[in-house]
Design a protein around this motif. Sequence first.
Motif: not given
Lengths: 86, 464
Positions: B360-370
């Motif tokens: 999760v980034d500083g803006d609260g957006f999630y990103r899948l990594t695996g």
Amino acid sequence: MTFMPPPALDDRLKAAFADALQIPADTVQDDLAYRSIPQWTSVAHMALIAAIEEQFDIMIDTDDVIDMSSFAKARQIVTRYVAVGG
Amino acid sequence: MGFWRLDHPDTNPALIDGATGQGLTYGGLRRRVDAWAGRLGASRKPLVFLLADNSADAVAAYLSALTAGAAVALLPAGVPPDLLASLIDAYRPDRIAGPAIPALGGDYEDQDRLGTLTLLARRRPPEGPDPHADLALVLPTSGTTGSRKFVRLSHRNLRANAGAIAAYLALTPAERPITTLPMAYSYGLSVINSHLLAGGTLLLTGDSPMQRPFWDLMRDGRATSLAGVPYTYRMLARLGLDRRELPALRTLTQAGGALEAPLAARFAAMADARGWRFFVMYGQTEATARIAYVPPERLKDKIGAIGIPIPGGALSLDPETQELIYQGPNVMMGYAEGRDDLARGDELGGCLRTGDLATVDGDGFYRLTGRLKRFVKLFGLRINLDDVERDLAADGGAALACVGDDTGIRVVVEGSGPASASLAARLAERYRLHPSVVCVDSIASLPRLDSGKVDYAALSAGRS
């Protein structure tokens, strides 16, 4: 481009159909149509267009992509491209 | 109140069936649903199998089952007869409705017709408990169309997810979505549910963008939105969506797996130029459909992200594994593998471990990594590689292993196993996969770990 007699075109087109739809070449007849067999899905249609483009070294317009709804129709369309190319 | 109550002005258009040209207002649809609900009901809560084909009658039958308080299982209309037979064996439905139902033998008799649909009834009441009072809908787990595993969803799940989607998409009665996905698929169904809640008009079709009738309906029906999995967007790119005359179109949504970054950027730019809203989203059938979305105005700086949780939901990460965890009122009651499981209540308490790994980034957006589990997403469908492996091994005898990524599945057979062509054909048929994404080859001996388990990492690395 050399002159391509229609029988050769038919055979090559049939081979492209058989390959993309994964069906025996002798089942590829004029009345073979989108949705007439379970194998002719949208995914197979994309593969079919790519196979025909490669086989005949042509780029098919989007309107022709969505009109290619049977083998007979495909022959008509491809003949037009090949004639222009020659 | 649920969307199946169709609580909108009588004269507002509810749907147009592209195949028949038939239109239905909310008043007309409500009358049909009320009449059919009476025929689906029973003294005990029935389980209804609905073979759904994106027709007006399939939508009406689905809403009738919800209105009647039945539990309804949606299956694709083209479900292979042997799979249908095994599902009937496992779930023993009280009724089966569909446009064309394969011959079923002696357990079912013709009961009635629902418009163009045939309605069959089980001759003798099925053994086993009734479905749980909260159970509304059972859906095949994303993609494992060859398996008997279903997701159990409650009325509350359906209401909550439809409401959240209608809220973040800001749906109004002016919306006219065209169906691009089967209604037995959770994403396709979520489009129907959320727009019925908003009072919009469904443009129903079973045609794909690869067929001219789809574009005719899109134009004549003045479609305002379309929904697609990554594969749909590959088709739309090939068909030159940006060059088409589509004056009514204003929203694109995408889910069902990660859209390749170049394609995402291309459609983001196209949407910008045309004044369309482009929603990149994330979800699972286990959460009814939707879990997260990227607000369109953030898309350009958040390419590759799955976004923020939908209204009413929350995302977090397991501190140890980084597994993405979703909490919300749309989390399923649990899985089912047969009739008896349908009697079970909520087993997850609104908390879903997604099996995806994320940051999760500083803006609260999630990103899948695996992924924590071994599954791949093909054509928007989730396929568990362990399931495939078990399935194929059950037929064969030879040891085999299945690896893959979101571009295809590779089956490796040990020694001289069953002919690769027949394995590939079986895989393609059972999972409805085009042979171009299936590859079968053989190996003298499968790489194994000290534990004796197949070394999937080594096998994947050896992929050419």
